[in-house]
Design a protein around this motif. Structure first.
Motif, PDB file in Angstrom:
ATOM      1  N   ALA A 190       0.717  -1.293  -0.132  1.00  0.00           N
ATOM      2  CA  ALA A 190       0.291   0.199   0.314  1.00  0.00           C
ATOM      3  C   ALA A 190       1.165   1.032   0.126  1.00  0.00           C
ATOM      4  O   ALA A 190       2.300   1.327   0.391  1.00  0.00           O
ATOM      5  N   ILE A 191       0.035   2.655  -0.684  1.00  0.00           N
ATOM      6  CA  ILE A 191       0.813   3.694  -1.019  1.00  0.00           C
ATOM      7  C   ILE A 191       0.516   5.314  -0.155  1.00  0.00           C
ATOM      8  O   ILE A 191      -1.193   4.932   0.060  1.00  0.00           O
ATOM      9  N   VAL A 192       1.286   5.695   0.325  1.00  0.00           N
ATOM     10  CA  VAL A 192       0.365   6.845   0.518  1.00  0.00           C
ATOM     11  C   VAL A 192       1.296   8.004   0.712  1.00  0.00           C
ATOM     12  O   VAL A 192       1.830   7.812   0.445  1.00  0.00           O
ATOM     13  N   PHE A 193       0.570   9.126  -0.326  1.00  0.00           N
ATOM     14  CA  PHE A 193       1.487  10.041  -0.596  1.00  0.00           C
ATOM     15  C   PHE A 193       1.369  11.429  -0.059  1.00  0.00           C
ATOM     16  O   PHE A 193       1.020  11.552   1.188  1.00  0.00           O
ATOM     17  N   GLN A 194       2.200  12.206  -0.629  1.00  0.00           N
ATOM     18  CA  GLN A 194       2.727  13.358   0.048  1.00  0.00           C
ATOM     19  C   GLN A 194       1.598  14.481   0.404  1.00  0.00           C
ATOM     20  O   GLN A 194       1.749  14.915   1.211  1.00  0.00           O
ATOM     21  N   GLN A 195       0.453  13.791  -1.061  1.00  0.00           N
ATOM     22  CA  GLN A 195      -1.122  15.244  -0.880  1.00  0.00           C
ATOM     23  C   GLN A 195      -1.830  14.075  -0.404  1.00  0.00           C
ATOM     24  O   GLN A 195      -3.089  14.599  -0.777  1.00  0.00           O
ATOM     25  N   TYR A 196      -1.746  13.546   0.607  1.00  0.00           N
ATOM     26  CA  TYR A 196      -2.646  12.544   0.674  1.00  0.00           C
ATOM     27  C   TYR A 196      -3.451  11.791   0.113  1.00  0.00           C
ATOM     28  O   TYR A 196      -3.953  10.703  -0.459  1.00  0.00           O
ATOM     29  N   ASN A 197      -4.359  12.520  -1.290  1.00  0.00           N
ATOM     30  CA  ASN A 197      -5.094  11.535  -2.266  1.00  0.00           C
ATOM     31  C   ASN A 197      -5.871  10.744  -1.978  1.00  0.00           C
ATOM     32  O   ASN A 197      -6.922  10.117  -2.288  1.00  0.00           O
ATOM     33  N   LEU A 198      -7.328  12.128  -0.602  1.00  0.00           N
ATOM     34  CA  LEU A 198      -8.201  10.757  -0.362  1.00  0.00           C
ATOM     35  C   LEU A 198      -9.314  11.166  -1.740  1.00  0.00           C
ATOM     36  O   LEU A 198      -9.143  12.394  -2.273  1.00  0.00           O
TER      37      LEU A 198
ATOM     38  N   GLU B  24     -12.578  17.622   2.633  1.00  0.00           N
ATOM     39  CA  GLU B  24     -12.767  19.234   2.979  1.00  0.00           C
ATOM     40  C   GLU B  24     -12.663  19.499   3.973  1.00  0.00           C
ATOM     41  O   GLU B  24     -12.378  21.462   4.426  1.00  0.00           O
ATOM     42  N   GLU B  25     -13.456  18.793   4.727  1.00  0.00           N
ATOM     43  CA  GLU B  25     -13.697  19.408   6.017  1.00  0.00           C
ATOM     44  C   GLU B  25     -12.411  19.009   7.454  1.00  0.00           C
ATOM     45  O   GLU B  25     -12.647  19.840   8.017  1.00  0.00           O
ATOM     46  N   LEU B  26     -11.589  18.658   6.903  1.00  0.00           N
ATOM     47  CA  LEU B  26     -10.287  18.306   7.640  1.00  0.00           C
ATOM     48  C   LEU B  26      -9.065  19.224   7.372  1.00  0.00           C
ATOM     49  O   LEU B  26      -8.617  19.309   5.931  1.00  0.00           O
ATOM     50  N   SER B  27      -8.686  18.704   8.352  1.00  0.00           N
ATOM     51  CA  SER B  27      -6.811  19.632   8.175  1.00  0.00           C
ATOM     52  C   SER B  27      -5.972  18.976   7.537  1.00  0.00           C
ATOM     53  O   SER B  27      -6.197  17.705   6.757  1.00  0.00           O
ATOM     54  N   GLY B  28      -5.018  19.441   6.951  1.00  0.00           N
ATOM     55  CA  GLY B  28      -4.011  18.634   6.317  1.00  0.00           C
ATOM     56  C   GLY B  28      -3.377  17.451   7.159  1.00  0.00           C
ATOM     57  O   GLY B  28      -3.880  16.194   6.787  1.00  0.00           O
ATOM     58  N   GLY B  29      -3.282  17.880   8.663  1.00  0.00           N
ATOM     59  CA  GLY B  29      -2.473  16.076   8.704  1.00  0.00           C
ATOM     60  C   GLY B  29      -4.080  15.339   9.229  1.00  0.00           C
ATOM     61  O   GLY B  29      -3.602  14.329   9.286  1.00  0.00           O
ATOM     62  N   GLN B  30      -4.982  16.295   9.429  1.00  0.00           N
ATOM     63  CA  GLN B  30      -6.227  15.132   9.684  1.00  0.00           C
ATOM     64  C   GLN B  30      -6.648  14.341   8.133  1.00  0.00           C
ATOM     65  O   GLN B  30      -6.986  12.917   8.885  1.00  0.00           O
ATOM     66  N   GLN B  31      -5.708  14.723   7.370  1.00  0.00           N
ATOM     67  CA  GLN B  31      -6.679  14.205   5.391  1.00  0.00           C
ATOM     68  C   GLN B  31      -5.363  13.143   6.079  1.00  0.00           C
ATOM     69  O   GLN B  31      -5.888  12.008   5.187  1.00  0.00           O
ATOM     70  N   GLN B  32      -3.687  12.955   5.667  1.00  0.00           N
ATOM     71  CA  GLN B  32      -2.914  12.283   5.916  1.00  0.00           C
ATOM     72  C   GLN B  32      -3.404  11.179   6.955  1.00  0.00           C
ATOM     73  O   GLN B  32      -3.101   9.597   6.479  1.00  0.00           O
ATOM     74  N   ARG B  33      -3.706  11.257   8.431  1.00  0.00           N
ATOM     75  CA  ARG B  33      -4.245  10.469   8.969  1.00  0.00           C
ATOM     76  C   ARG B  33      -5.250   9.417   8.544  1.00  0.00           C
ATOM     77  O   ARG B  33      -4.716   8.235   8.546  1.00  0.00           O
TER      78      ARG B  33
ATOM     79  N   GLU C  68       1.755  14.852  14.825  1.00  0.00           N
ATOM     80  CA  GLU C  68       0.625  13.611  15.309  1.00  0.00           C
ATOM     81  C   GLU C  68       0.945  12.182  14.109  1.00  0.00           C
ATOM     82  O   GLU C  68       0.691  11.264  14.305  1.00  0.00           O
ATOM     83  N   VAL C  69       1.486  12.772  12.863  1.00  0.00           N
ATOM     84  CA  VAL C  69       1.442  11.673  12.194  1.00  0.00           C
ATOM     85  C   VAL C  69       2.564  11.163  12.033  1.00  0.00           C
ATOM     86  O   VAL C  69       2.246   9.336  12.126  1.00  0.00           O
ATOM     87  N   LEU C  70       3.836  11.351  12.584  1.00  0.00           N
ATOM     88  CA  LEU C  70       4.966  10.776  12.656  1.00  0.00           C
ATOM     89  C   LEU C  70       4.491  10.249  13.802  1.00  0.00           C
ATOM     90  O   LEU C  70       4.800   8.307  14.308  1.00  0.00           O
ATOM     91  N   ASP C  71       3.480  10.442  14.833  1.00  0.00           N
ATOM     92  CA  ASP C  71       3.237   9.355  15.971  1.00  0.00           C
ATOM     93  C   ASP C  71       2.579   8.034  15.567  1.00  0.00           C
ATOM     94  O   ASP C  71       3.070   7.060  15.660  1.00  0.00           O
ATOM     95  N   THR C  72       1.639   8.349  14.694  1.00  0.00           N
ATOM     96  CA  THR C  72       1.112   6.958  13.951  1.00  0.00           C
ATOM     97  C   THR C  72       2.018   5.827  13.349  1.00  0.00           C
ATOM     98  O   THR C  72       1.656   5.122  13.899  1.00  0.00           O
ATOM     99  N   ILE C  73       2.897   6.787  12.662  1.00  0.00           N
ATOM    100  CA  ILE C  73       4.024   5.937  12.255  1.00  0.00           C
ATOM    101  C   ILE C  73       4.125   4.946  13.020  1.00  0.00           C
ATOM    102  O   ILE C  73       4.571   4.026  13.094  1.00  0.00           O
TER     103      ILE C  73
END
Ligand SMILES: Nc1ncnc2c1ncn2[C@@H]1O[C@H](COP(=O)(O)OP(=O)(O)O)[C@@H](O)[C@H]1O
Ligand SMILES: [Mg+2]
Lengths: 224, 245
Positions: free
Chosen positions: B83-91, B138-147, B177-182
């Motif tokens: 699985a791949i996670v992109f820089q721009q989250y791509n949700l 669109e209702e989420l911050s970048g960090g939330q989208q990335q998570r 918050e994202v680094l903690d997840t990883i």
């Protein structure tokens, strides 16, 4: 000028006219949805297809959108019999309007296809979706949302434009209006009533489409 | 057996060679970090691994099995493990958070909806997004989208996870918050290939670090080898410049 309006005879024919409105709706739904399916294929072919296919689709769209629908149906109805193909007036109208819908909807849908974000396509591919799943779950909702307004406009245009069917003797709303007025000779009253029915149809269509857009695609469309 | 084995992988955009023979590997459960200047081909490498950009030469093996990028079947099998996670989250913008996470397991893996939703709820809780099931991207911050994007990738239960600069598009206060997840994922034995400019994080979580420049691997080593005693000039310059920053 001392013309007295008399709507009585027209109102007596109201059920007959409303029946014609139903035929109009059938023509429009048939040609719109068939045109939308073919137009989607045309749009995908025009964006993703090989060059010969792209050129062929462009040529088709240019040809159809630059000739009057009336002339196209005329050819189908009066010229094809010479080539041994005999179409009923209804068939000629349905085919002609579908050819038209396909061309216009190819262009409208194409604008939606190119607006699908590459990032979402990448994500879908990365998630191992098949092409059909990408089309169904990622592209179509996005396309529908972006082109919702021109699509609705085209639907209304098609509904009003379908009145040319009357010229070939199809008994849809306008065709029945001609029948009624040629019997009761109340042309102004008959066509006034028919105009009101057309307005009613377009209003119902606009409102249904706006509601559909809001519920299914989160498009905030306004009717007025 | 080596879990992910990449040999002499080459890749071009048109006539421009972007990857010029990249070799790297990851054992099962390893966290291998890719570092290197912008434009060195790190994203292209990850995209090529999942077949988003077709490699022109080289070999990729997953758990010993060679991938044939010209075969749709082989690529689909590969993607079922990766699985791949992109820089721009791509949700997917037209789907809720929950739908973003569940769509692939439900439609592709044909797993029961209730089961997938339970898994998704668990994953979203793990990335701290349990309160946002019905929100749209669109209702989420970048960090939330990335998570959410990370949860979406994990819902596929991949054996190998590719993460491309997952914090670089985020506000500084969202990075942790994202680094903690990883960080929590690295404890679970999932093999990871991670592109990042967060050097202290790379140092902390990686088992190995790969330094890339100009489409090639310059140097591979343990974090302390790369950061404390790099053998190549290019690595020294890059690490020195980034750490000073
Ligand atoms: N779609 C593309 N078309 C053409 N060139 C590209 C494309 N994507 C990336 N590149 C080029 O490939 C090189 C490597 O890019 P990339 O893999 O994104 O590097 P990194 O992720 O290490 O910053 C860059 O020179 C970039 O300009
Ligand atoms: Mg990059």
């Amino acid at each position: 000028m001392n013309y007295t309006f008399q709507f009585g005879e027209v109102m007596a024919e109201l059920p007959y006219l409303l029946g014609g409105a139903l035929v109009t709706l059938q023509i429009v739904f048939f040609t719109f949805f068939l045109g939308a399916v073919l137009g989607l294929m045309g749009a995908l072919g025009k964006v993703y297809g090989p060059t010969p296919l792209r050129k062929a689709i462009s040529a088709y769209v240019i040809f159809i959108t630059n000739t009057p629908a009336l002339v196209q149906i005329f050819v189908l109805y009066y010229a094809l019999p010479d080539a041994g193909i005999l179409l009923s007036s209804m068939a000629a109208v349905l085919i002609g309007l579908t050819l038209n819908s396909t061309a216009y909807l190819t262009e409208i849908i194409r604008a939606g296809v190119v607006s699908v974000r590459q990032a979402e396509m990448d994500a879908a591919i990365g998630l191992n979706m098949t092409r059909l799943q990408i089309l169904r779950y990622v592209m179509l909702p996005h396309i529908a949302k972006t082109i919702f307004a021109p699509l609705s406009n085209f639907f209304i245009w098609l509904m009003l434009g379908s009145s040319i069917a009357a010229l070939f003797g199809v008994e849809e709303l306008t065709g029945r209006a001609i029948n009624v007025s040629s019997v009761n000779l109340r042309t102004i009253e008959t066509f006034s009533v028919v105009a009101v029915i057309y307005i009613g149809l377009t209003l119902i269509a606009s409102m249904s489409l706006a509601l559909l857009g809001r519920v299914a695609f989160r498009v905030k469309a306004r009717v007025f | 057996m080596t879990h992910l084995d990449v040999r002499d992988l080459a890749c071009s955009y048109g006539s421009e060679k972007i990857l010029k023979g990249v070799t790297l590997s990851a054992e099962k459960g390893e966290v291998v970090s890719l570092i290197g200047p912008s434009g060195s081909g790190k994203s292209t490498l990850l995209r090529a691994l999942v077949g988003l950009t077709l490699p022109s030469a080289g070999e990729v093996r997953v758990a010993g099995k060679a991938v044939d990028y010209s075969s749709r079947k082989s690529v689909r099998e590969l993607r079922s493990q990766l699985a791949i996670v992109f820089q721009q989250y791509n949700l997917f913008q037209n789907m809720t958070v929950m739908r973003n996470v569940t769509i692939a397991p439900i439609t592709i893996k044909k797993r029961p909806k209730a089961e997938v939703e339970a898994l998704a709820a668990e994953l979203l809780a793990r990335v701290g997004m349990e309160a946002k099931h019905d929100a749209y991207p669109e209702e989420l911050s970048g960090g939330q989208q990335q998570r959410v994007a990370i949860a979406r990738a994990l819902a596929l239960q991949p054996e190998i996870l590719l993460l491309d600069e997952v914090t670089s598009a985020l506000d500084p206060e969202r990075v942790n918050e994202v680094l903690d997840t990883i960080r929590r994922l690295t404890d679970e034995g999932i093999t990871m290939l991670l592109v990042s400019h967060e050097m202290s994080f790379v140092r902390e979580v990686s088992t190995r670090v790969v330094m890339m420049d100009d489409g090639k691997v310059v140097e591979t080593g343990t974090p302390s080898q790369i950061f404390d005693s790099p053998t190549h000039e290019r690595t020294r310059d890059f690490v020195g410049m980034i750490l000073k920053h």
